[in-house]
Design a protein around this motif. Structure first.
Motif, mmCIF file in Angstrom:
data_model
loop_
_atom_site.group_PDB
_atom_site.id
_atom_site.type_symbol
_atom_site.label_atom_id
_atom_site.label_comp_id
_atom_site.label_asym_id
_atom_site.label_seq_id
_atom_site.Cartn_x
_atom_site.Cartn_y
_atom_site.Cartn_z
ATOM 1 N N ALA A 749 49.997 32.790 50.265
ATOM 2 C CA ALA A 749 48.813 33.615 50.546
ATOM 3 C C ALA A 749 48.886 34.959 49.819
ATOM 4 O O ALA A 749 47.882 35.490 49.336
ATOM 5 N N ASN A 750 50.091 35.525 49.707
ATOM 6 C CA ASN A 750 50.262 36.833 49.074
ATOM 7 C C ASN A 750 49.798 36.807 47.624
ATOM 8 O O ASN A 750 49.044 37.685 47.162
ATOM 9 N N ILE A 751 50.231 35.790 46.885
ATOM 10 C CA ILE A 751 49.844 35.684 45.475
ATOM 11 C C ILE A 751 48.342 35.435 45.349
ATOM 12 O O ILE A 751 47.669 36.020 44.496
ATOM 13 N N MET A 752 47.785 34.600 46.214
ATOM 14 C CA MET A 752 46.349 34.322 46.146
ATOM 15 C C MET A 752 45.524 35.589 46.411
ATOM 16 O O MET A 752 44.484 35.800 45.785
ATOM 17 N N ARG A 753 45.997 36.449 47.328
ATOM 18 C CA ARG A 753 45.249 37.684 47.593
ATOM 19 C C ARG A 753 45.227 38.574 46.348
ATOM 20 O O ARG A 753 44.214 39.191 46.025
ATOM 21 N N GLN A 754 46.358 38.640 45.630
ATOM 22 C CA GLN A 754 46.406 39.446 44.404
ATOM 23 C C GLN A 754 45.507 38.852 43.331
ATOM 24 O O GLN A 754 44.792 39.573 42.630
ATOM 25 N N VAL A 755 45.540 37.545 43.191
ATOM 26 C CA VAL A 755 44.712 36.881 42.180
ATOM 27 C C VAL A 755 43.238 37.099 42.484
ATOM 28 O O VAL A 755 42.427 37.396 41.600
ATOM 29 N N GLU A 756 42.866 36.961 43.743
ATOM 30 C CA GLU A 756 41.460 37.144 44.139
ATOM 31 C C GLU A 756 40.978 38.555 43.803
ATOM 32 O O GLU A 756 39.899 38.736 43.240
ATOM 33 N N LYS A 757 41.791 39.556 44.153
ATOM 34 C CA LYS A 757 41.380 40.944 43.889
ATOM 35 C C LYS A 757 41.268 41.212 42.387
ATOM 36 O O LYS A 757 40.334 41.859 41.915
ATOM 37 N N SER A 758 42.242 40.693 41.636
ATOM 38 C CA SER A 758 42.252 40.896 40.187
ATOM 39 C C SER A 758 41.014 40.289 39.540
ATOM 40 O O SER A 758 40.318 40.924 38.745
ATOM 41 N N ILE A 759 40.722 39.036 39.890
ATOM 42 C CA ILE A 759 39.560 38.349 39.307
ATOM 43 C C ILE A 759 38.260 39.043 39.715
ATOM 44 O O ILE A 759 37.349 39.239 38.898
ATOM 45 N N LEU A 760 38.178 39.469 40.959
ATOM 46 C CA LEU A 760 36.974 40.123 41.466
ATOM 47 C C LEU A 760 36.702 41.429 40.720
ATOM 48 O O LEU A 760 35.586 41.674 40.241
ATOM 49 N N LEU A 761 37.724 42.287 40.573
ATOM 50 C CA LEU A 761 37.550 43.579 39.909
ATOM 51 C C LEU A 761 37.212 43.408 38.425
ATOM 52 O O LEU A 761 36.317 44.074 37.901
ATOM 53 N N GLN A 762 37.930 42.517 37.749
ATOM 54 C CA GLN A 762 37.678 42.350 36.324
ATOM 55 C C GLN A 762 36.310 41.707 36.067
ATOM 56 O O GLN A 762 35.656 42.019 35.064
ATOM 57 N N SER A 763 35.871 40.853 36.965
ATOM 58 C CA SER A 763 34.536 40.256 36.822
ATOM 59 C C SER A 763 33.455 41.307 37.022
ATOM 60 O O SER A 763 32.463 41.350 36.289
ATOM 61 N N VAL A 764 33.632 42.171 38.028
ATOM 62 C CA VAL A 764 32.669 43.255 38.273
ATOM 63 C C VAL A 764 32.549 44.122 37.023
ATOM 64 O O VAL A 764 31.448 44.460 36.564
ATOM 65 N N ASP A 765 33.703 44.502 36.438
ATOM 66 C CA ASP A 765 33.691 45.378 35.263
ATOM 67 C C ASP A 765 33.016 44.727 34.067
ATOM 68 O O ASP A 765 32.197 45.345 33.378
ATOM 69 N N GLY A 766 33.353 43.479 33.793
ATOM 70 C CA GLY A 766 32.774 42.799 32.643
ATOM 71 C C GLY A 766 31.267 42.662 32.751
ATOM 72 O O GLY A 766 30.531 42.928 31.796
ATOM 73 N N LEU A 767 30.776 42.281 33.920
ATOM 74 C CA LEU A 767 29.335 42.110 34.112
ATOM 75 C C LEU A 767 28.609 43.451 34.128
ATOM 76 O O LEU A 767 27.477 43.557 33.661
ATOM 77 N N TRP A 768 29.259 44.503 34.659
ATOM 78 C CA TRP A 768 28.655 45.837 34.659
ATOM 79 C C TRP A 768 28.485 46.352 33.231
ATOM 80 O O TRP A 768 27.463 46.956 32.899
ATOM 81 N N ARG A 769 29.449 46.082 32.365
ATOM 82 C CA ARG A 769 29.325 46.498 30.965
ATOM 83 C C ARG A 769 28.144 45.804 30.297
ATOM 84 O O ARG A 769 27.363 46.431 29.572
ATOM 85 N N GLU A 770 28.027 44.512 30.517
ATOM 86 C CA GLU A 770 26.887 43.780 29.950
ATOM 87 C C GLU A 770 25.572 44.311 30.521
ATOM 88 O O GLU A 770 24.574 44.433 29.811
ATOM 89 N N HIS A 771 25.583 44.661 31.788
ATOM 90 C CA HIS A 771 24.385 45.191 32.445
ATOM 91 C C HIS A 771 23.970 46.529 31.819
ATOM 92 O O HIS A 771 22.773 46.792 31.631
ATOM 93 N N LEU A 772 24.950 47.378 31.502
ATOM 94 C CA LEU A 772 24.646 48.666 30.863
ATOM 95 C C LEU A 772 23.931 48.461 29.535
ATOM 96 O O LEU A 772 22.986 49.188 29.206
#
Length: 898
Positions: A749-772
């Motif tokens: 569970a510990n590793i999955m929580r880190q993976v989830e947060k990492s993917i979530l943050l990087q996805s937000v950033d990538g899509l926000w850049r395209e949105h700009l």
């Protein structure tokens, strides 16, 4: 107008009434002075802890104004030998009351700030003091920091070139000095990081903005942008630039008010023919969809050649095009125009062409400074823009009376027919002033005109002079410091925010720094005494000659800029003069003509070299300036309306990022996203109230495999009796949940929580850049909706909202798909590293005029990776081997944040 003037005379202005309300507290502060003078240094310092304790027990800052201000005044007397004047105490109260203190040049604004800074720093939430350049940030912090340290408070400085830890330490201090650019860029960088402990700022409690009109008005149209490298198109810029000589006067139209240039139909035909011949235009019109990039390059080249002038808008230095700030006249090394304009100028000047950049994060100064819970400002010239300060920032403007009466004489403008006549008259006046030993400060609007005037003075055998412009930026402080010497002639491109006083006879601090450096003990004391004696003698001569003469070579669009120049004369009760010389060929008179001025001069029958000087003429020009200021205010307001749309979305994204970073567990969010995606794919394939034979079962199976990484036999299910969409959705949801549960079982569970947060943050950033990028394109074309009688702003809001909804939908799909397909390597989980800002550029861009300034640093390899030519990084697939030869995949090497 006469009635308003009469009312002001009887009742006083709003500023006068406000100043009177402060007088009672000034008297109370003065009454405490004898008592505090008896305290030891330790006892005076201990008052800081006493004030903090009172705040903790429920006291307000207003309750502490009198004792806190009295404490700062006493500390200043002991540490700096400077005692706050009563009017400076009033200035400090204005700053504490969320307002702008308008104080004339030489009235000691730097010392005034210490009062409100100390009081607000007692809360422990941090105080930001914002200046216009690194020199002033260092100078003011080092100078006033002695008071703060004496009273037990810490201070830090934010300037260009600091690393994250140094910035974090500076922001952690009670008081932080820095430039507007650095504060804004730190905010943007913080919101690109992936862990709270990587961030440097700790909130926006209270800020005092020095030269507030320059930062919040002049630069308000100028967003701060962080951008990354994009594809190199150097050859295309050079080829398009080579076609510009064929463009004649009838082939384009200029709008100097908007700094815009467009091709006429004739120009487009001529350019298309030339592009076809050069092999650039393969087929069709230049405006066909596949040729849009050519239109962009052609427009940039046209603006570079027809609108931007060397030695006025930019200079070429060390094989680089360096921007000249239109407000301060300074060089802006490392800053670049955006949207291909800087590359077009590099092609025009035949210097090395740097790659363009893609926007990664952006904010305007208007919206950055509205983040502060409490904001104040100080300047010598704000009253003319009081309406804008009130409307945009909810800041009032209070004019603080001078410590001594103003003795400067402001003469009426002299207007000539031609620029040549005007400059001849200026040269004659300068000669007269020099002969009688009167120091002269001449204000020009460009490097070109300052050097032209200097050449003219040399031809007329005028003696030694100093030219202060972007070419002599390094000697700036010393040139300004010597401008008050008898007979000195100083020609300055712009005097806004110079930060060094022009003192008659010379500037003591600067003279000591220059002449007593390295001396110690008695030898240093003797040298300082000698300098003081010389300055006193020189000041007598300058006063006898009439004080500083300020000459303006033309009017600016804004009265504030003219007042900043005038304000250099007559400091602290000194005598002085100011006069502006104009001609009908000046930019202001030509672009924004004063009604009937030419006919007026014609009727007067002016001979060669004659001028007209009358208060009515001066008033008419000031009215024209007022119209220009109103127009510029409307432009800034309109831009803010558009930026507010993005700002609302930015707040949502940035706040959501912080929530994700702070959360220990984002699995619930990830699960909700996954279930939404399941519902969407089912809804697309299974219409409401449809029979199984009407379902698009094959499409649903493909979508489930692609987005959820699960194989589901929908076509088999469709044959079951009693099956419906709800049952199918439940089954697919269970299969998707089982896939993630299986990964969690295998990898913990510990590793999955880190993976989830990492993917979530990087996805937000990538899509926000395209949105700009999408919002930027939308803002440029939405204006055309006005032709169809539709309000562009309403259209922009609607479409921006729809784009944002699309961003959120894409986020759900992207995060769900990545979580379903991700393969995890077993190792100690770590949060993602902070983005590598050495690979990014900082840009300061004007969205209206395109006068943009960006960080032009070349791409450097991240720490620990081999260096590589940036061109090799263009177009490399994320999963391909990295071109540097490391053997790693591109996404794990140089492409980590590409």
């Amino acid at each position: 107008m006469a009635l308003a003037a009469l009312a002001r005379k009887i009742f006083g202005s709003p500023s006068d009434r406000q100043v009177k309300r402060y007088q009672g507290k000034v008297a109370a502060i003065n009454a405490l002075e004898p008592e505090l003078a008896k305290l030891s240094d330790e006892q005076l310092r201990a008052r800081t802890q006493e004030f903090k304790a009172q705040l903790a027990q429920g006291a307000s800052l207003d309750d502490l104004i009198v004792p806190a201000f009295a404490t700062v005044r006493e500390a200043s007397k002991r540490v700096l030998g400077m005692r706050h004047f009563d009017v400076q105490l009033i200035g400090g109260m204005v700053l504490n009351d969320r307002a702008i203190a308008e104080m004339r040049t030489g009235e000691g604004k730097t010392l005034v700030a210490t009062l409100a800074v100390y009081l607000n720093a007692l809360t422990g939430n941090g105080v930001h003091v914002v200046t216009v350049n690194d020199y002033l940030a260092r100078r003011d912090a080092g100078w006033m920091g002695q008071i703060y340290n004496f009273l037990g408070l810490s201070y830090g400085i934010i300037v260009h070139g600091l690393n994250d830890q140094e910035r974090r330490d500076a922001y952690a201090a009670d008081i932080t000095y820095g430039t507007n650019n650095e504060f804004g860029f730190d905010y943007l960088r913080d919101n690109m990081k992936y862990a709270r402990n990587q961030m440097v700022q700790r909130g926006h409690a209270y800020a005092i903005v020095d030269e507030v009109d320059s930062i919040l008005i002049d630069e308000a149209r100028t967003p701060l942008i962080i951008s990354g490298p994009s594809e190199d198109r150097s050859e295309l810029y050079i080829k398009v630039d080579s076609l510009m000589p064929i463009i004649g006067e009838d082939d384009f139209e200029l709008d100097e008010k908007l700094r815009a240039a467009t091709f006429t139909d004739q120009g487009v035909e001529k350019l298309e023919a030339a592009m076809t011949e050069a092999g650039l235009l393969k087929s069709g019109s230049m405006y066909d969809v596949e040729n849009v990039m050519l239109v962009h390059h052609a427009n940039s080249a046209l603006r570079a050649h027809k609108l931007f002038r060397k030695d006025k808008d930019y200079i070429v230095r060390n094989d680089e095009v360096v921007i000249i700030d239109e407000f301060s006249g300074r060089m802006m090394p490392g800053r670049r125009y955006s949207e291909g304009l800087h590359q077009a100028l590099e092609a025009k000047e035949r210097v090395k062409i740097q790659a363009e950049n893609q926007t990664l994060a952006s904010i305007t100064f208007q919206n950055y400074f509205r983040l502060y819970k409490k904001l104040a400002g100080m300047t010598g010239t704000a009253l003319t823009e009081a309406e804008e300060f009130a409307d945009i920032y909810s800041l009032g403007v209070i004019t603080i009376p001078t410590n001594l009466p103003v003795q400067r004489i402001d003469e009426d403008d002299a207007i000539y027919r031609t620029a040549a006549e005007k400059f001849d008259a200026i040269a004659e006046l300068i000669k007269e002033c020099q002969l009688r030993g009167q120091p002269v400060l001449v204000g020009t609007t460009s490097i070109e005109k300052s050097e032209m005037l200097a050449d003219l003075l040399r031809q007329k055998n005028v003696g030694q002079m100093n030219v202060l412009n972007a070419r002599h930026h390094e000697q700036e402080a010393f040139i300004v410091a010597d401008a008050g010497l008898p007979g000195a002639i100083t020609i300055a491109t712009n005097m806004a925010g110079r930060g060094t006083d022009i003192q008659l006879g010379g500037n003591l601090e600067m003279r000591i720094e220059k002449e007593a450096a390295g001396l110690e003990g008695a030898e240093r004391d003797a040298k300082i005494a000698e300098i003081k004696a010389v300055i006193a003698e020189e000041k007598k001569k300058a006063l006898a000659a009439g004080g500083l003469m300020v000459i303006g070579t033309e009017r600016h669009e804004s009265r504030r800029i003219d007042n900043q120049l005038r304000g250099r004369s007559g400091r602290q009760g000194d005598p002085g003069h100011s006069k502006f010389y104009l001609s009908l060929q000046d930019d202001l008179m030509r672009i924004f003509p004063v009604d009937s001025m030419d006919s007026m001069l014609g009727k007067l029958g002016l001979e060669q070299g004659e001028s007209i000087t009358h208060p009515w003429v001066t008033k008419a020009i000031e009215r024209a300036q007022g119209k220009v200021e109103s127009r510029n205010f409307d432009i800034r307001k309109n831009i803010l309306k558009y930026d507010d749309v993005m700002n609302d979305q930015r707040k949502v994204i940035f706040e959501q990022r912080l929530e994700f970073m702070d959360a220990e567990d984002v699995s619930e969010t990830i699960t909700d996203m996954r279930h939404d995606v399941v519902a969407n794919v089912v809804a697309k394939a299974i219409p409401p109230r449809s029979y199984p034979e009407q379902w698009n079962s094959e499409e649903l199976e493909i979508a489930a495999k692609t987005q959820l990484n699960v194989a589901v036999p929908v076509r088999e299910w469709a044959k079951e009796e009693g099956i419906d969409a709800e049952i199918v959705e439940d089954r697919i949801r269970e299969a998707a949940d089982a896939l993630i549960a299986n990964k969690e079982e295998r990898f913990s569970a510990n590793i999955m929580r880190q993976v989830e947060k990492s993917i979530l943050l990087q996805s937000v950033d990538g899509l926000w850049r395209e949105h700009l990028v999408m919002l930027d394109h939308l803002s440029k074309v939405v204006g055309w909706r006005g032709i169809a009688q539709r309000d562009p702003l309403t259209e922009y809001k609607q479409e921006a909202y729809e784009l944002f909804q699309g961003l959120l939908g894409n986020l759900r799909e992207q995060v769900t798909s990545q979580m379903a397909h991700v393969e995890i390597q077993m190792r100690q989980p770590e949060p993602p590293p902070a983005p590598d800002f050495s690979r990014m550029a900082e840009t300061h861009i004007d969205p209206l005029t395109g006068e943009n300034d960006a960080d032009g640093d070349e791409i450097t390899s991240p720490e620990g990776l081999p260096p590589i030519d940036p061109k090799l990084l263009v177009g490399v697939s994320r999963n391909a081997p990295c071109p540097c030869g490391s053997g790693k995949k591109f996404k794990h090497c140089h492409g980590a944040f590409a």
